[in-house]
Structures are given as structure tokens and as C-alpha cells.
Design an enzyme around this catalytic site. Structure first.
Site, PDB file in Angstrom:
ATOM      1  N   GLY A  35       3.353 -58.200   3.643  1.00  0.00           N
ATOM      2  CA  GLY A  35       4.392 -57.600   2.971  1.00  0.00           C
ATOM      3  C   GLY A  35       5.139 -56.466   3.656  1.00  0.00           C
ATOM      4  O   GLY A  35       4.788 -56.043   5.058  1.00  0.00           O
ATOM      5  N   SER A  36       5.640 -55.705   2.953  1.00  0.00           N
ATOM      6  CA  SER A  36       6.352 -54.300   3.486  1.00  0.00           C
ATOM      7  C   SER A  36       5.355 -53.328   3.996  1.00  0.00           C
ATOM      8  O   SER A  36       5.917 -52.498   4.939  1.00  0.00           O
ATOM      9  CB  SER A  36       6.969 -53.718   2.314  1.00  0.00           C
ATOM     10  OG  SER A  36       7.967 -54.749   1.527  1.00  0.00           O
ATOM     11  N   ALA A  37       4.075 -53.393   3.733  1.00  0.00           N
ATOM     12  CA  ALA A  37       3.231 -52.292   4.441  1.00  0.00           C
ATOM     13  C   ALA A  37       3.312 -52.554   5.983  1.00  0.00           C
ATOM     14  O   ALA A  37       3.009 -51.755   6.749  1.00  0.00           O
ATOM     15  CB  ALA A  37       1.856 -52.664   3.675  1.00  0.00           C
ATOM     16  N   PHE A  38       3.962 -53.813   6.515  1.00  0.00           N
ATOM     17  CA  PHE A  38       3.683 -54.242   7.664  1.00  0.00           C
ATOM     18  C   PHE A  38       4.844 -53.426   8.463  1.00  0.00           C
ATOM     19  O   PHE A  38       5.011 -53.228   9.517  1.00  0.00           O
ATOM     20  CB  PHE A  38       3.591 -55.711   8.056  1.00  0.00           C
ATOM     21  CG  PHE A  38       3.622 -56.140   9.479  1.00  0.00           C
ATOM     22  CD1 PHE A  38       2.210 -56.145  10.026  1.00  0.00           C
ATOM     23  CD2 PHE A  38       4.777 -56.401  10.469  1.00  0.00           C
ATOM     24  CE1 PHE A  38       2.282 -56.272  11.424  1.00  0.00           C
ATOM     25  CE2 PHE A  38       4.624 -56.641  11.581  1.00  0.00           C
ATOM     26  CZ  PHE A  38       3.222 -56.864  12.216  1.00  0.00           C
ATOM     27  N   LYS A  39       5.766 -52.840   7.479  1.00  0.00           N
ATOM     28  CA  LYS A  39       6.939 -52.283   8.135  1.00  0.00           C
ATOM     29  C   LYS A  39       6.555 -51.115   9.042  1.00  0.00           C
ATOM     30  O   LYS A  39       7.482 -50.746   9.852  1.00  0.00           O
ATOM     31  CB  LYS A  39       7.966 -52.131   7.073  1.00  0.00           C
ATOM     32  CG  LYS A  39       8.561 -53.102   6.556  1.00  0.00           C
ATOM     33  CD  LYS A  39       9.435 -53.114   5.284  1.00  0.00           C
ATOM     34  CE  LYS A  39      10.151 -54.180   4.724  1.00  0.00           C
ATOM     35  NZ  LYS A  39      10.534 -54.062   3.130  1.00  0.00           N
TER      36      LYS A  39
END
Lengths: 485, 460
Positions: free
Chosen positions: A215-219
Site C-alpha cells: 500500500g502507501s508504505a511503498f510510496k
């Protein structure tokens, strides 16, 4: 008649010679194969005839051996079994070994030549040195904080010391007690069957063997790629991202939960987790750049071992632009283990340098003398140091005034990134809550810990699940414990 | 080969009596056994067993009594026979005692010691009472009747582990087939010695080159042999039937010098073995097990006895694990009897196993040596028969437990647990002592005056 008697005597001699030749065949030629035969219990008997060496956390053993008086004499016991099971694994007389019990079996069982000062001599004399010990990098306080934080919910925590790669905590929840099936009795068999059949999969090591959409942690990875590739020069400059954002080549509109994401800067997008901006940046960086950046953090590495094998985290290498855009915000086919996401945080905290994560500090002989030492090893240069500096600032901002406020710690600088990963058919499954972060004590020269937390709580209300809500407090507790020591 | 060839050597080349050699070898045999006993104690309990001295004294006393009997009643006997028997018996007791430690509920060594004492007593009695082995010739008929009765007796008793070869009287169980083999050897030797010429010379030509002997001469021998084989097959005692068959063929060959007999014998044996091996389920199972000892493991049904035995031998390697430090008890119920050699192989290694087999070879070889030196055909054939019994028995059981041939339940001479077996083997040794005495004694000297009975013995 004498001649015939001699013939008879020669015949008997022939029979005895045949016996001797056959005995030599069995005892010399076939002996190694017979020793390895699974039906031969002698190896097990010899193996369990002496107490097994211990696995140490903070210089104290978390394992033990119990004399049962049976044919397989010593049985494994565990102190705080469920807490350390994702590290130790199990050593069962019936079901074999796993994780460190498996990988360091030679040391623990006393068969590793490392333990013997004179291996050849001891081999000749059939001397078996007592089992050695395995000293882990785990710190009890950090491990406990993580385990208590998850509090039985499904999820995992991985904590790494960025400067060295030492793994400070490795927790999977719900867990199991390896001591329950250490023996050969019926209770062991029952426990084994029950644990393997449990729907919550307590024996799955979620920290290193389970991959989740990040999810957004990959950003963070996407931001690093954007900065390194030059797609973004100034983190505070607008990114020319339209709102609503239509995935390139499709008519699908990418939703955004955050406000003010239109044309937002990279700093703002990270702070408030704008899907549109990050997806657009991923598409702009391009497939090659994104794959390279992801690989720099350890994605797509099937050979990562700590020394236990870590499941391969995935970032597709062949995608259309719209798929790439989705992948850049940690969706589509992008998956990561909690350890992998801790490595992402660790690379940022470590100034772009990613150390090889490791779990075993050293192995010692029974008396405590070091037999083998494992130091920090370089793994990859995940990004430019300047990029790392800027990402650090942005992660700090996300904690200080963004989505990760629940991770803030007094007396320390904390950087973090939330993530809420959609999954399931049509994204109907309960989302996974992520939080990755690092922390640096105010008086410390560099960050002391990087953490990744994932909570997959199927029972919780869907609205309640968010990286900032359920995962960040756990990460905070873990970081506090790590900085305090 | 038509005439008995008595190659009498000049008296001055005869060996000395060498009773002193025998005594010192006996001391060594007892010491080695006691050493083994102490080794087991040290390995298992970490201390010298308190009764080691008693064990040594007991074994020593038995050996001494036997030695004295030989010294005074058979002074020219081969000095190796008695020490080999004592050493094998002593080591057998050590191995059984060692296995007893693993199975506290089933202690066999004390009983075996009693049987060994009985065996030595019988050996001493035989050496003393039997002045001249030729006396036995006159009792050939009684021997064959007794042998057949003994062989048939177990049919009246329930089978044990698939074979009807035991007689049970309360706690006591006997294996009459063991005694029968000595009696049959006496009968075969006597009969073949008496009809040697008829068997060799006469006979119709049949099957081309093979000359069948005259029915009158061969009839009783073949009849007795067939009868015993029939009984044994009915009792499912494959090992003993194999032993009798081998004994029969060897004696026939030595008596007649006809290779045709061997060819015919082997042909019959092959046919018989094939028939029994395919038709009889008990035997068929053993053949299957021999062809693939690990089939049970691969099928997940556990480990067969033969596989366990092979594991034990494999673990022993060249030097062995050391007495008391192996795990041959995993073999299960026959570890102390049929499979005792596996313990020897595991704990003494190939080195120890070779030593044991060489001891048997020496015993057999000395028996054959006596056979070649004896003047009378009966003595020669009896010595050949008794030696062959030991050799064949060692081959059948040792070959069985090491996977050379299919397994047949038999007792390793002197080594294995089993009262009838140890007693019988002591009788065999007693007879060999007597025969070797007759073979080595200076020719002009008659047998002991006291032993010469009223009737003169007819020499061929």
C-alpha cells in the site's frame, strides 16, 4: 576320502569368505547409506542423547533441554515460546526443525565441525562435542514491545538497526509454543495437528514468510525513484498532477482519501499520502527506473537470507503504464514482507545505504568461546545519500504533522509512513494497516532503529483500519524500547 | 578314491600334546570375556560391574574342569578346540548380558549361564565316558530313531513365531532339532562308512553321467534325509532343513567322491528352495524381505528386522561403537538369539566380526584337520559332519542377518541365546575333542585301556 575332505574344507572356507566379504560390504561400503536411511533411528538417538545448545537473546537462553529418560533422551523446551517462535523456530523429535533451530542445527546439536578444535581427531575418536550456542541479534525489550503491541491480532513486526542490519525484533502474531510438540508423545502429535489446522495460521512466520500488498508504505520507494531519477528536483515544487487522476491508457479514476492532492508537491504527497501524485510520479519515472529502485531496496531478491530464507517481495518487471502507476502506490502485484518494508525504512534512515539484515550475531562453543562471528555486511545502495536526506525530512514531517502522528516519541526524531493496503477481489477484503518508520534519539549520531508493522485484523471495523490508527502505536512502542536500550 | 586312504605319518612327526598351550589359551579366553563384561559395565553404568570377578571365576571354573577332563582323558586332543569354545561362549554371555541391560523385563544371561554350565558338564561327561568314538557306530540305529522322535515331538506343541520347533514344559523350552542334528550326523557317518564301497562302485547308470547307487545302500540314508526334510518343512524350520541338506550332501560327497551327487543335490535344493520360497507364505515373506529389506520403510510401515540388523552392522563400521554403546536392541524380539551377531557387528565392528568368524573358521578347520588324520572312515565322516554342521550353521545365520541369503531362524553356535543350542554345541566340541585325540595320538598306542570295551571294535 582325504581329497574329498579337503574339498569339503575348502567349501566351508569359501562360505566363510563369502560371509566376510559380505560383512565388509555392509559395514564399509553401504555403511554411510544405512546411516542416512530414514528408518534408522540411531542418528536421532545420538542426536537427542545430549542436551541441545541454546539460542540466546540478550545473553540469556530462550530455549532449554529437558531430560525425559526415554530413548530419545533430551527434549527441547522454550522460554516464552510464542514470543520467540518466529526467531527460534521449533526443534521437535517428531517433526524436525525450522528457522534457527534448523539453520544452526549443526551448532546446536554439536555436529558442526566449527565446534571442534580438532575435527579430524574427534571424528576418528567419535567424540561429539557438546552443543554450541547461537547468539541472536534480537533484543528482548524490543521483541516484547512488538508482541504486546500486536496483542494477538494477526500481523507482524520487523525491527532493524539501520547502521548494522541487526534484526532487533521479529514478531509474528498469533504465535505458537514450539515446546508443545517437542517430544514424540500423543500430546505432541495433537498439538501439531491442531496448530497446522488452525485458521489463524499461528505457525506461519508472517514477518519473513508472508507477503502483503504494501500500500502507501511503498510510496517511499516511489519517492526515492523520483528523486534519484530526476523526475523530481525540488520536493516542494508542484508535480503537475491532475485531479481527478485517470490511470494512463484507461478510463479508471484513481481515488484519493487525502485532500489537496491536485498538483501537490512530493513533500505534501508523502505527508498526506496522496495516491494520485505518487502514481503519476511512478508513471513518469518509468518501468525501468521503478524496477531498479525497488530492487535497490531488496524487492525481487529470492535469495535473501537472514539466515532463514525470506520470501521474495515482488515488484513486477513487465507492466503497462497504468499497472505501473498502481504498483507505484503499492497496489497491483506489488507485495512485500514486513521485513522488506523494515528494510525500506532502514535504507532511508541509513542515508541510502542498506545493510544486509541478519539475525545471528555469533555462534559459540558450549563454554562460550566464539566459533563464528557475523558482522554487518553491505547489501545494496538503495538511493543517493542526498535523496535519503530529503526522504528523512519528509518522513519526519509525516509523523510530526501528517498521517503518522501516533508514532511520535518525545526526545527522539521519528520518521514514518503509513499504509493502508486494499486487497481481495474488488478490494473487498479487510485492508491491511501498515506503518514503517525509523527513530533517532536526540543525543544519538544516527537513527537507532527502523520498524515495519503490519496488522491484518479481520475482526476490526473497516473504517478503523489505517496505518496511522492501528499500526503506528505499535511501531512507536517498538522504537521506544529500541532507543531506551 | 575306491579304497580308504590311511596316510599314517611316522610317529616322530606327531605333534606334542600341548596341554599347556591349551591352558594358557583358556586363561586368555576367560580374560577376554571378563574384559568384555567390564567394558559393558563401564560403558553402561560407568563402573566396573561388582560381579565381574564372579563371572570370571565361574567361566574360569567351567574352563578348568573341561581342561582337566581333556588333560587326563583325551591328552592328545587339539589344544585349540576347547579355548575357542570357551571364548565364543564367554563372548556370547557378554553380548546377551549387554542386551539384557536394555530389556530389564526379559533377562536371559543367567539362564544362558546355567545352560552353558550344563553344556560344559555334558562335554566333560562325553570326554570322560566316551573312550573311543567308534563306539558310537554301533548306536547308529538308536541315534536315527531318537533323532526322528525328537524332530517329530514339536508337532504336538503350539508354534512360536511361526515355527513349530519348540517343546515347552512349563518354563523350560527346548529345541529338539538342535540335538537331532548331532544324532543324524552320527547316523549318516556310520551308515555311509559301512556302505561306502557299495555306494561308490555299484549302481545303475542313469541320467547319462550320474551313477545312481544301489538302492539297498543308499535307501536308508535317502529315506532318513527325506523324512527329516518333510518334518522340518511341516514345522517350517527352514534353517535346520537347509542344514540337514547341506550335511547330507557334504557327507555323501566325502564318502563317495562323486561330484554327480553334488550336482544332483544342488539341483534338488534349488527346486525345493524355489517351491518353498514361492508357496509357503512364511518363507515367501522372508525372501521378499531379503530382496528388499527397506520396502517397509519406503511404504511407511516401519522398519523390518532385517533392515534394523543391517542398520546395526552399518553403524558398527570398521571399528564398532564399543561394547554397550550400540543400539542393536532396536532389532526387537530376536536380538538376543537369531540376531545376536548384529550386536557384535555394531559394537565390535567389522574387526570384531572378522575375529568371531575366524574363530569359527579355526574351529571348523581343526575339525577337518582331525578328519584328514583319522584312520577310520566313520571317524573321518563324523568329524567332517560335525565341522560342516558348525560351518553351515554359521553361514546360514550370519549370511541371513547380513543380507547375504534369505533369513532363516537359526542360532549362532555358542553366541546366541538358546539352551538346546549351547548344550548341543558343547557336545559337538566334546566329540571333536575325542576325534582329534584319536587323530593325533601316536598310532601304535591303543586307546585308553579303560575305554576299550569288552567287544573289539571292527575296523574297516
Amino acid at each position: 576320502m582325504i581329497r574329498c575332505t579337503r574339498h569339503a574344507a575348502w567349501f566351508c572356507a569359501l562360505l566363510l569368505t563369502a560371509l566376510l566379504v559380505n560383512a565388509a560390504r555392509v559395514q564399509v561400503v553401504e555403511s554411510p547409506g544405512l546411516d542416512r536411511n530414514p528408518g534408522n533411528r540411531r542418528a536421532d538417538i545420538a542426536r537427542y542423547n545430549v542436551p541441545r545448545g541454546d539460542i540466546l537473546v540478550d545473553a540469556g537462553p530462550v530455549t532449554g533441554s529437558r531430560d525425559t529418560g526415554g530413548r530419545l533422551r533430551y527434549e527441547r523446551t522454550y522460554r516464552d515460546g510464542p514470543l520467540y517462535a518466529p526467531v527460534t523456530g521449533y526443534a521437535s523429535q517428531t517433526y524436525g526443525t525450522s528457522l534457527l533451530e534448523n539453520l544452526e542445527d549443526g551448532i546446536l546439536a554439536g555436529t558442526d565441525p566449527l565446534l571442534s578444535p580438532l575435527p579430524l581427531w574427534d571424528g576418528l575418536n567419535r567424540i561429539r562435542p557438546p552443543g554450541g550456542h547461537v547468539v541472536t541479534t534480537i533484543r528482548a525489550a524490543v521483541q516484547e514491545a512488538a508482541y504486546r503491541g500486536l496483542d494477538g491480532r494477526r500481523g507482524a513486526v520487523a525491527a532493524i538497526e539501520p547502521s548494522s542490519g541487526r534484526i532487533l525484533a521479529l514478531v509474528s502474531s498469533p504465535s505458537y509454543d514450539p515446546g508443545r510438540f517437542a517430544g514424540t508423545d500423543g500430546a505432541s502429535a495433537d498439538a501439531w495437528t491442531r496448530l497446522n489446522g488452525a485458521p489463524a495460521q499461528p505457525m506461519l512466520n508472517r514477518a519473513i514468510r508472508q507477503t502483503y500488498p504494501p500500500g502507501s508504505a511503498f510510496k517511499i520507494v516511489t519517492a526515492a525513484a523520483a528523486l534519484d531519477s530526476g523526475a523530481v528536483d525540488d520536493v516542494d515544487a508542484p508535480t503537475r498532477t491532475p485531479h481527478p487522476y485517470v490511470l494512463p491508457g484507461t478510463t479508471t479514476v484513481l481515488p484519493d482519501t487525502a485532500e489537496g492532492c491536485e498538483n501537490a508537491s512530493l513533500a505534501y504527497a508523502l505527508q498526506w499520502s496522496c495516491n494520485t501524485v505518487m502514481a503519476g510520479l511512478g508513471a513518469r519515472v518509468g518501468l525501468r527506473g521503478m524496477v531498479e529502485a525497488a530492487a535497490g531496496f531488496g524487492f525481487n531478491d529470492p535469495r535473501l537470507r537472514i539466515p532463514a530464507a525470506v520470501s521474495r517481495s515482488n515488484f513486477d518487471t513487465d507492466m503497462s503504464v497504468d499497472q505501473l502507476a498502481l504498483s507505484s502506490i503499492g497496489q497491483f502485484n506489488t507485495t512485500a514482507t514486513p521485513l522488506q518494508m523494515a528494510m525500506v525504512a532502514s535504507a532511508v534512515a541509513g542515508g541510502g545505504v542498506l545493510r544486509h539484515p541478519y539475525l545471528v550475531e555469533k555462534v559459540t562453543r558450549a563454554g562460550g568461546a566464539t566459533a563464528e562471528h557475523h558482522g554487518p555486511r553491505a547489501y545494496r545502495q538503495a538511493m543517493n545519500p542526498a535523496t535519503a536526506m530529503r526522504l528523512r525530512e519528509m518522513m519526519v514531517q509525516a509523523v510530526e504533522e501528517g498521517t503518522g502522528r501516533k508514532a511520535a516519541i518525545g526526545g527522539a526524531t521519528v520518521g514514518g509512513k503509513t499504509g493502508t493496503a486494499q486487497h481481495g477481489v474488488g478490494n473487498k477484503g479487510t485492508p491491511y494497516a501498515w506503518f514503517i518508520s525509523w527513530a533517532q534519539a536526540d543525543d544519538a549520531p544516527q537513527p537507532g532503529v527502523a520498524v515495519a508493522v503490519v496488522v491484518e485484523d479481520a475482526s476490526a471495523d473497516r473504517a478503523e483500519i489505517s496505518g496511522g490508527g492501528s499500526a503506528a502505536p505499535i511501531a512507536r512502542a517498538v522504537m521506544r524500547a529500541a532507543l531506551r536500550g | 578314491m575306491t579304497a580308504p586312504t590311511a596316510e599314517a605319518s611316522p610317529p616322530e612327526q606327531r605333534p606334542a600334546r600341548r596341554r599347556g598351550v591349551e591352558l594358557s589359551l583358556l586363561v586368555c579366553a576367560v580374560l577376554v570375556s571378563v574384559f568384555g563384561y567390564v567394558c559393558v559395565g563401564l560403558a553402561r553404568q560407568g563402573a566396573v560391574p561388582p560381579d565381574a570377578a564372579r563371572y570370571g571365576a565361574g567361566l574360569g571354573a567351567l574352563a578348568l574342569v573341561a581342561h582337566l577332563a581333556v588333560r587326563f582323558r583325551a591328552p592328545w586332543a587339539d589344544p585349540l578346540l576347547l579355548p575357542i569354545a570357551v571364548l565364543l561362549n564367554g563372548l556370547g554371555l557378554v553380548l546377551i548380558h549387554r542386551l539384557d541391560l536394555e530389556t530389564p523385563g526379559d533377562v536371559a544371561a543367567p539362564t544362558q549361564l546355567v545352560w552353558s554350565a550344563l553344556g560344559v558338564a555334558l562335554c566333560v561327561a562325553t570326554v570322560i565316558a566316551l573312550g573311543d568314538h567308534r563306539v558310537l557306530r554301533r548306536h547308529a540305529r538308536a541315534c536315527v530313531v531318537a533323532a526322528l522322535l525328537l524332530l517329530c515331538a514339536p508337532v504336538l506343541f503350539p508354534p512360536v513365531n511361526g515355527a513349530r520347533i519348540w517343546i515347552r514344559i512349563g518354563e523350560l523350552s527346548l529345541q529338539p532339532g538342535e540335538f537331532a542334528k548331532v544324532l543324524l550326523a552320527v547316523f549318516f557317518a556310520a551308515h555311509l562308512a559301512a556302505h561306502r564301497e557299495a555306494l561308490t562302485a555299484a549302481g545303475r547308470r542313469a541320467l547319462g553321467a550320474v551313477r545312481l547307487p544301489a538302492g539297498r545302500a543308499a535307501g536308508p540314508v535317502v529315506g532318513v534325509w527325506l523324512l527329516s526334510m518333510l518334518v522340518l518343512v511341516l514345522e517350517r524350520d527352514l534353517g535346520t532343513s537347509l542344514l540337514f541338506f547341506g550335511l547330507f550332501v557334504v557327507l555323501l560327497y566325502v564318502a563317495t567322491g562323486r561330484v554327480g551327487w553334488i550336482a544332483l543335490g544342488l539341483l534338488l535344493a534349488a527346486a525345493g528352495a524355489y517351491a518353498v520360497g514361492t508357496l509357503e507364505p512364511h518363507v515367501h515373506g522372508r525372501v521378499e524381505d531379503w530382496l528388499d529389506p527397506y520396502a517397509g520403510i519406503e511404504a511407511g510401515q516401519g522398519t523390518g528386522q532385517l533392515a534394523q540388523s543391517l542398520f546395526a552392522f552399518g553403524t558398527g563400521g570398521v571399528l564398532g561403537t564399543g561394547l554397550g554403546l550400540g543400539h542393536s536392541v532396536l532389532i526387537g524380539f530376536a536380538a538376543k538369539s537369531d540376531f545376536i551377531l548384529a550386536t557384535a557387528g555394531e559394537e565390535l565392528g567389522l574387526a570384531g566380526l572378522t575375529a568371531l568368524l575366524l574363530l569359527y573358521a579355526l574351529l571348523v578347520g581343526r575339525g577337518f584337520q582331525a578328519a584328514t588324520r583319522l584312520d577310520d572312515a566313520f571317524g573321518t565322516l563324523l568329524a567332517v559332519g560335525l565341522s560342516s554342521i558348525v560351518a553351515l550353521q554359521v553361514f546360514v545365520i550370519a549370511g541371513g542377518v547380513t543380507g547375504l541369503i534369505p533369513l532363516t531362524g537359526m542360532a549362532m553356535p555358542f553366541l546366541a541365546q538358546g539352551g538346546s543350542s549351547v548344550v548341543t554345541n558343547w557336545v559337538i566340541v566334546a566329540l571333536l575333542i575325542r576325534l582329534s585325540h584319536a587323530a593325533r595320538a601316536p598310532r601304535p598306542a591303543p586307546a585308553e585301556p579303560a575305554a576299550a570295551p569288552a567287544r573289539p571294535v571292527v575296523l574297516r
